[in-house]
Write an enzyme that holds these catalytic residues in place. Structure first.
Site, PDB file in Angstrom:
ATOM      1  N   HIS A 101      46.130 -37.566 -28.226  1.00  0.00           N
ATOM      2  CA  HIS A 101      47.588 -37.615 -28.386  1.00  0.00           C
ATOM      3  C   HIS A 101      47.846 -37.288 -29.857  1.00  0.00           C
ATOM      4  O   HIS A 101      47.050 -37.660 -30.726  1.00  0.00           O
ATOM      5  CB  HIS A 101      48.157 -39.025 -28.198  1.00  0.00           C
ATOM      6  CG  HIS A 101      47.980 -39.635 -26.843  1.00  0.00           C
ATOM      7  ND1 HIS A 101      46.840 -40.279 -26.469  1.00  0.00           N
ATOM      8  CD2 HIS A 101      48.842 -39.758 -25.801  1.00  0.00           C
ATOM      9  CE1 HIS A 101      46.995 -40.763 -25.239  1.00  0.00           C
ATOM     10  NE2 HIS A 101      48.196 -40.458 -24.812  1.00  0.00           N
ATOM     11  N   ASP A 104      47.327 -40.217 -32.146  1.00  0.00           N
ATOM     12  CA  ASP A 104      45.963 -40.757 -32.301  1.00  0.00           C
ATOM     13  C   ASP A 104      45.299 -40.123 -33.503  1.00  0.00           C
ATOM     14  O   ASP A 104      44.559 -40.777 -34.223  1.00  0.00           O
ATOM     15  CB  ASP A 104      45.020 -40.383 -31.137  1.00  0.00           C
ATOM     16  CG  ASP A 104      45.566 -40.655 -29.775  1.00  0.00           C
ATOM     17  OD1 ASP A 104      46.334 -41.609 -29.636  1.00  0.00           O
ATOM     18  OD2 ASP A 104      45.204 -39.902 -28.845  1.00  0.00           O
ATOM     19  N   GLU A 268      43.892 -40.068 -12.393  1.00  0.00           N
ATOM     20  CA  GLU A 268      43.082 -41.107 -13.054  1.00  0.00           C
ATOM     21  C   GLU A 268      42.729 -42.227 -12.073  1.00  0.00           C
ATOM     22  O   GLU A 268      43.591 -42.751 -11.361  1.00  0.00           O
ATOM     23  CB  GLU A 268      43.859 -41.670 -14.248  1.00  0.00           C
ATOM     24  CG  GLU A 268      43.129 -42.808 -14.941  1.00  0.00           C
ATOM     25  CD  GLU A 268      43.691 -43.132 -16.315  1.00  0.00           C
ATOM     26  OE1 GLU A 268      44.185 -42.230 -17.014  1.00  0.00           O
ATOM     27  OE2 GLU A 268      43.622 -44.320 -16.683  1.00  0.00           O
ATOM     28  N   HIS A 271      44.615 -45.586 -12.215  1.00  0.00           N
ATOM     29  CA  HIS A 271      46.005 -45.420 -11.791  1.00  0.00           C
ATOM     30  C   HIS A 271      46.080 -45.320 -10.262  1.00  0.00           C
ATOM     31  O   HIS A 271      47.007 -45.827  -9.646  1.00  0.00           O
ATOM     32  CB  HIS A 271      46.615 -44.176 -12.420  1.00  0.00           C
ATOM     33  CG  HIS A 271      46.664 -44.222 -13.921  1.00  0.00           C
ATOM     34  ND1 HIS A 271      47.121 -43.177 -14.683  1.00  0.00           N
ATOM     35  CD2 HIS A 271      46.323 -45.192 -14.798  1.00  0.00           C
ATOM     36  CE1 HIS A 271      47.051 -43.507 -15.962  1.00  0.00           C
ATOM     37  NE2 HIS A 271      46.564 -44.718 -16.059  1.00  0.00           N
ATOM     38  N   ASP A 296      41.066 -38.030 -15.136  1.00  0.00           N
ATOM     39  CA  ASP A 296      40.782 -39.039 -16.152  1.00  0.00           C
ATOM     40  C   ASP A 296      39.836 -40.030 -15.490  1.00  0.00           C
ATOM     41  O   ASP A 296      40.217 -40.782 -14.586  1.00  0.00           O
ATOM     42  CB  ASP A 296      42.071 -39.734 -16.622  1.00  0.00           C
ATOM     43  CG  ASP A 296      42.684 -39.027 -17.823  1.00  0.00           C
ATOM     44  OD1 ASP A 296      42.164 -37.954 -18.217  1.00  0.00           O
ATOM     45  OD2 ASP A 296      43.675 -39.542 -18.377  1.00  0.00           O
ATOM     46  N   ASP A 307      45.572 -52.093 -15.835  1.00  0.00           N
ATOM     47  CA  ASP A 307      44.809 -50.901 -16.176  1.00  0.00           C
ATOM     48  C   ASP A 307      43.692 -51.276 -17.162  1.00  0.00           C
ATOM     49  O   ASP A 307      43.910 -51.251 -18.368  1.00  0.00           O
ATOM     50  CB  ASP A 307      45.812 -49.927 -16.828  1.00  0.00           C
ATOM     51  CG  ASP A 307      45.364 -48.497 -16.810  1.00  0.00           C
ATOM     52  OD1 ASP A 307      44.406 -48.178 -16.089  1.00  0.00           O
ATOM     53  OD2 ASP A 307      45.976 -47.687 -17.530  1.00  0.00           O
ATOM     54  N   ASP A 309      40.833 -49.715 -17.635  1.00  0.00           N
ATOM     55  CA  ASP A 309      40.215 -48.517 -18.244  1.00  0.00           C
ATOM     56  C   ASP A 309      38.743 -48.698 -18.574  1.00  0.00           C
ATOM     57  O   ASP A 309      38.307 -48.434 -19.698  1.00  0.00           O
ATOM     58  CB  ASP A 309      40.971 -48.119 -19.517  1.00  0.00           C
ATOM     59  CG  ASP A 309      42.289 -47.423 -19.222  1.00  0.00           C
ATOM     60  OD1 ASP A 309      42.456 -46.887 -18.116  1.00  0.00           O
ATOM     61  OD2 ASP A 309      43.159 -47.412 -20.117  1.00  0.00           O
ATOM     62  N   ASP A 339      38.850 -41.355 -19.873  1.00  0.00           N
ATOM     63  CA  ASP A 339      39.975 -42.158 -20.363  1.00  0.00           C
ATOM     64  C   ASP A 339      39.579 -43.619 -20.152  1.00  0.00           C
ATOM     65  O   ASP A 339      40.088 -44.311 -19.269  1.00  0.00           O
ATOM     66  CB  ASP A 339      41.254 -41.800 -19.589  1.00  0.00           C
ATOM     67  CG  ASP A 339      42.498 -42.399 -20.238  1.00  0.00           C
ATOM     68  OD1 ASP A 339      42.333 -43.179 -21.195  1.00  0.00           O
ATOM     69  OD2 ASP A 339      43.610 -42.103 -19.781  1.00  0.00           O
TER      70      ASP A 339
END
Ligand code: XUL
Ligand code: CO
Length: 437
Positions: A101, A104, A268, A271, A296, A307, A309, A339
């Site tokens: 991003h 980031d 993802e 998700h 992802d 989430d 991750d 991700d």
């Protein structure tokens, strides 16, 4: 140039018998699976936000991560030094791609102008690092959710100035993605959703989101960016209801607003499960509609409803993903982006290597297992047989659209009863899949 991961050299493939934790056991980038090298089939990508900006903080405590190259400030010097550490990591790991991003990689300034300047400085460092290491950009995106200005969303904000700010930010993010040779550009909803319909004009918000995506893709065309646009479904978090709920909702949005020829989906795992689907469902639904663009890769925790991750290590999951990805013939120009973040308790730099090696090995194994299942036509033959009644006779006429309800009534009145059903054999098939693991 200072070494940021001393004592760790390039991660090599050593084969399944190796017990070296800093080696691949299954990911041999040169190995062919269905005619493609694993490097080209899997197109692994390291994500900048979790891996280089994740602090390990949670709602109950501050960060835990030990990152000796990072002084914890928002200075440009720190951002540029972080690029060196990131590219040392990615090239030692042997991942061909990374994703970021805008915020980031470069600090947000006091004004848009200052933020753009910061981004320009860091983009030059990223460009030099890409040239030095050969690592490429899978996709870029913009962070339209962290800053308080985006409290009501970005493209779906009730504040038109915030929409304009987001547009300016995405314009710049697309331009730097283009400059860095990015192969895709991702839209994730961020706060594009709502908390309460009492204060929300859903129709207007969705119209604005579509307007925004049209403007983004028009700008991309104007500057010559030929990369693929990707929309990333997520049902909730941060808002209660995200507009990009799941693949079906995203697809309906893209179709309703005439965006299907410009945008595919980035699916993802965590998700998918938050939406009450399996990853395989989301992948297959996207694939059959021709919009499976990229993934992802991560995993959630079935006992936790948010989430998390986590890095994907479940071979069953990666096999299911690869069954769909191989059916499509790969993901290019998309890829498999991790991700995923190391746990708060895994705070040492070496844990970043263990995490990525595990994910890369898990997908490589999944690819080989899925290829074996496909080679033996295990599922293909079962599915073909299961629907054989549509290959000729009345079934064929139904598929061709050459019969109406009255014809079907006449057919059944004459026949009396349908042919008997056959067993679905689910348990047998689950056993057979386990034989391949
Ligand atoms: C958030 C998420 C994002 C997108 C990019 O859940 O997945 O990191 O992938 O904005
Ligand atoms: Co994501």
């Amino acid at each position: 140039m200072a070494e940021h991961f001393p004592g760790i050299s390039r991660i090599e493939y050593e084969g399944p018998k190796s017990r070296n934790p800093l080696a691949f056991k299954h990911y041999n980038p040169d190995e062919l699976v269905e005619g493609k090298t694993l490097r080209d089939l899997l197109r692994y990508s390291v994500c900048y936000w979790h891996t280089f900006r994740g602090t390990g903080s949670d709602p109950f405590g501050s960060g835990t991560m030990l990152r000796p190259w990072d002084d914890g400030t928002e200075s440009l010097d720190n951002a540029v030094r972080r690029v060196d550490a990131a590219f040392e990591f990615i090239s030692k790991l042997g991942a061909p791609y990374y994703c970021f991003h805008d915020r980031d990689v470069a600090p947000e300034g006091a004004t848009l102008r200052e933020s753009n300047h910061n981004l320009d400085v860091v983009v030059q460092a990223l460009k030099a690092a890409q040239e030095r290491t050969g690592v490429k950009l899978l996709w870029g995106t913009a962070n339209l959710f962290s800053h308080p200005r985006y409290m009501h969303g970005a493209a779906t904000s009730c504040n038109a100035d915030v929409f304009a700010y987001a547009a300016a930010q995405v314009k710049k993010a697309i331009e730097v993605t283009y400059e860095l040779g990015g192969e895709n550009y991702v839209f994730w909803g961020g706060r594009e959703g709502y908390m309460n319909l009492y204060n929300t004009n859903m129709q207007r918000e969705l119209d604005h989101l579509a307007r925004f995506m049209h403007m983004a893709s028009n700008h991309a065309r104007t500057i010559g960016f030929k990369g693929q646009f990707l929309f990333e479904p997520k049902p909730k978090e941060p808002t209660k209801h995200q507009y990009d709920f799941d693949a079906a909702a995203c697809l309906n949005f893209l179709r309703a607003y005439g965006l299907l020829d410009r945008v595919k989906l980035n699916i993802e795992t965590n998700h998918a499960t938050l939406a009450g689907h399996t990853m395989m469902h989301e992948l297959e639904y996207s694939r059959m509609q021709g919009v499976l663009g990229s993934i992802d890769a991560n995993t959630g925790d079935l006992l936790l409803g948010w989430d998390t991750d986590q890095f994907p290590t479940d071979i069953y999951l990666t096999t299911q993903c690869m069954l769909v990805i191989l059916k499509q013939g790969g993901l290019a120009p998309g890829g498999i982006n991790f991700d995923a973040k190391v746990r708060r308790e895994s705070f040492e730099p070496v844990d970043l290597f263990y995490a990525h090696i595990g994910g890369m090995d898990a997908f490589a194994r999944g690819a080989k297992i899925a290829a074996a299942i496909r080679r033996d036509k295990v599922l293909e033959e079962v599915i073909q047989k299961r629907y054989a009644s549509y290959d000729d006779g009345i079934g064929r006429k139904i598929e061709l659209g050459s019969v109406h309800f009255t014809d079907l009534e006449a057919y059944m009145l004459e026949k009396g009863n349908p042919e008997p059903n056959s067993s679905g054999r689910q348990e047998l098939l689950e056993n057979i899949i386990n034989d391949y693991l």
